[in-house]
Motif scaffolding. Structure first.
Motif, short mmCIF file in Angstrom:
data_model
loop_
_atom_site.label_atom_id
_atom_site.label_comp_id
_atom_site.label_asym_id
_atom_site.label_seq_id
_atom_site.Cartn_x
_atom_site.Cartn_y
_atom_site.Cartn_z
N LEU A 262 26.54 -26.64 -18.57
CA LEU A 262 26.29 -27.61 -19.63
C LEU A 262 27.35 -28.70 -19.55
O LEU A 262 28.55 -28.39 -19.50
CB LEU A 262 26.31 -26.91 -20.98
CG LEU A 262 25.15 -25.92 -21.16
CD1 LEU A 262 25.49 -24.83 -22.13
CD2 LEU A 262 23.89 -26.67 -21.58
N CYS B 199 24.07 -32.13 -22.42
CA CYS B 199 23.85 -31.74 -23.82
C CYS B 199 23.30 -32.92 -24.61
O CYS B 199 24.00 -33.55 -25.39
CB CYS B 199 25.14 -31.24 -24.44
SG CYS B 199 25.86 -29.83 -23.59
N ALA C 252 24.38 -31.40 -29.83
CA ALA C 252 24.98 -30.76 -28.66
C ALA C 252 25.01 -29.24 -28.82
O ALA C 252 24.69 -28.50 -27.90
CB ALA C 252 26.38 -31.31 -28.42
N PHE D 37 29.39 -32.36 -23.17
CA PHE D 37 29.30 -31.79 -24.51
C PHE D 37 30.19 -32.56 -25.48
O PHE D 37 31.37 -32.75 -25.23
CB PHE D 37 29.73 -30.32 -24.47
CG PHE D 37 29.73 -29.65 -25.81
CD1 PHE D 37 28.54 -29.22 -26.38
CD2 PHE D 37 30.92 -29.47 -26.52
CE1 PHE D 37 28.54 -28.61 -27.63
CE2 PHE D 37 30.92 -28.85 -27.76
CZ PHE D 37 29.72 -28.43 -28.32
#
Ligand SMILES: Nc1ncnc2c1ncn2[C@@H]1O[C@H](COP(=O)(O)OP(=O)(O)OP(=O)(O)O)[C@@H](O)[C@H]1O
Ligand SMILES: [Mg+2]
Length: 283
Positions: free
Chosen positions: A195, A162, A205, A198
């Protein structure tokens, strides 16, 4: 789930998942180690194949260099079979084929060899019945090692960090997937995007998460891996986060991901992302 995998009389064949992204440092090895551990915790039999000369997944699983006597290099060159190269880790049900630096040479040595793209696929056939999952950790390049991983896999899992430029290079990765589908392994599907790293404090993000979800839809896992110092520390102790700090957010996130990975495989209708699509019907 793909039914084209070769059946083994000793059990249902493993789901082989290549964890790839030619972008460096996006969380491939961290995901191989921690998803592997979380799946093993759920009672799955898991083999992690470390196909990166850096050997980060091997280190993260506590198999130090001295213990890497037979390695993925020997498996690719045919000097050893997969069983001979497999070593236990500190986690029950989680085994490893470790990497050594000579893997970097394998890429060059294999160039002139027969069926060089399918070395790993062939080597794994004999052990697929012993595992429910084989996770292949790829190096940060689209060379012969990553090609071997994708030729052996039914599924491709792409970690995306991210951060700025998160999607950079993804088109090139998907183009490679398409070439591998056409030439070596028609079973390969992009079945998951995870993902990673983060940080909820940054608006960036959130934007990356929204952008990736908008583009790839259901192929993106709901579980998002948080950026966490504990996750980064764990490899230094040779332990997955589920062992190093079992109740941390990072451990919980990788457990949630493992549950999703299991569910996705059981969902007969889930075909993954149609890789040819973004090429405007060119497939
Ligand atoms: N969720 C996380 N929180 C904090 N740090 C993380 C997290 N995931 C990975 N890291 C750290 O980020 C770095 C890169 O992660 P990792 O090695 O898994 O990426 P990679 O894609 O395998 O890298 P390479 O391309 O070099 O193989 C490592 O130092 C790792 O410890
Ligand atoms: Mg890595």
């Amino acid at each position: 789930m793909s039914s084209a995998m070769s059946e083994d009389p000793s059990g249902a064949p493993a789901r082989v998942i290549a964890i790839a992204n030619q972008k460096g440092g996006v969380g491939k090895s961290t995901t191989a180690v921690n998803l592997g551990a979380a799946l093993a915790e759920l009672g799955e039999r898991v083999l992690v194949v470390d196909l990166d000369p850096q050997g980060n997944a091997s280190t993260g699983l506590g198999v130090d260099r001295a213990a890497r006597t037979v390695s993925a290099y020997d498996v690719l060159t045919g000097a050893a079979d997969a069983t001979e190269a497999t070593v236990p880790t500190g986690v029950d049900g989680l085994l490893l084929i470790p990497a050594t630096v000579d893997l970097a040479g394998a890429e060059v040595e294999m160039v002139s060899q027969f069926s060089r793209e399918s070395r790993l696929a062939r080597a794994l056939v004999g052990v697929l019945g012993e595992f429910s999952f084989v996770l292949v950790d790829c190096p940060p390049s689209l060379g012969l090692l990553s090609i071997n991983a994708m030729a052996a896999a039914g599924e491709l899992l792409v970690p995306i960090q991210c951060e700025y430029y998160a999607l950079e290079g993804l088109g090139q990765l998907l183009e490679n997937v398409r070439l591998i589908q056409q030439n070596v392994n028609p079973r390969l599907r992009l079945t998951g995007i995870v993902l990673t790293m983060f940080d909820p404090r940054t608006r960036l993000a959130d934007q990356v998460v929204a952008e990736v979800r908008a583009h790839f839809g259901a192929v993106v896992y709901e579980s998002v891996i948080p950026r966490s110092v504990r996750v980064a520390e764990a490899p230094g102790f040779g332990q997955p986060i589920t062992r190093y700090d079992p109740f941390s957010r990072g451990a919980e996130a990788y457990r949630a991901l493992a549950v999703e990975v299991l569910k996705r495989g059981a969902d007969e209708g889930f075909e993954g992302w149609e890789v040819g699509m973004q090429k405007g019907g060119d497939r």
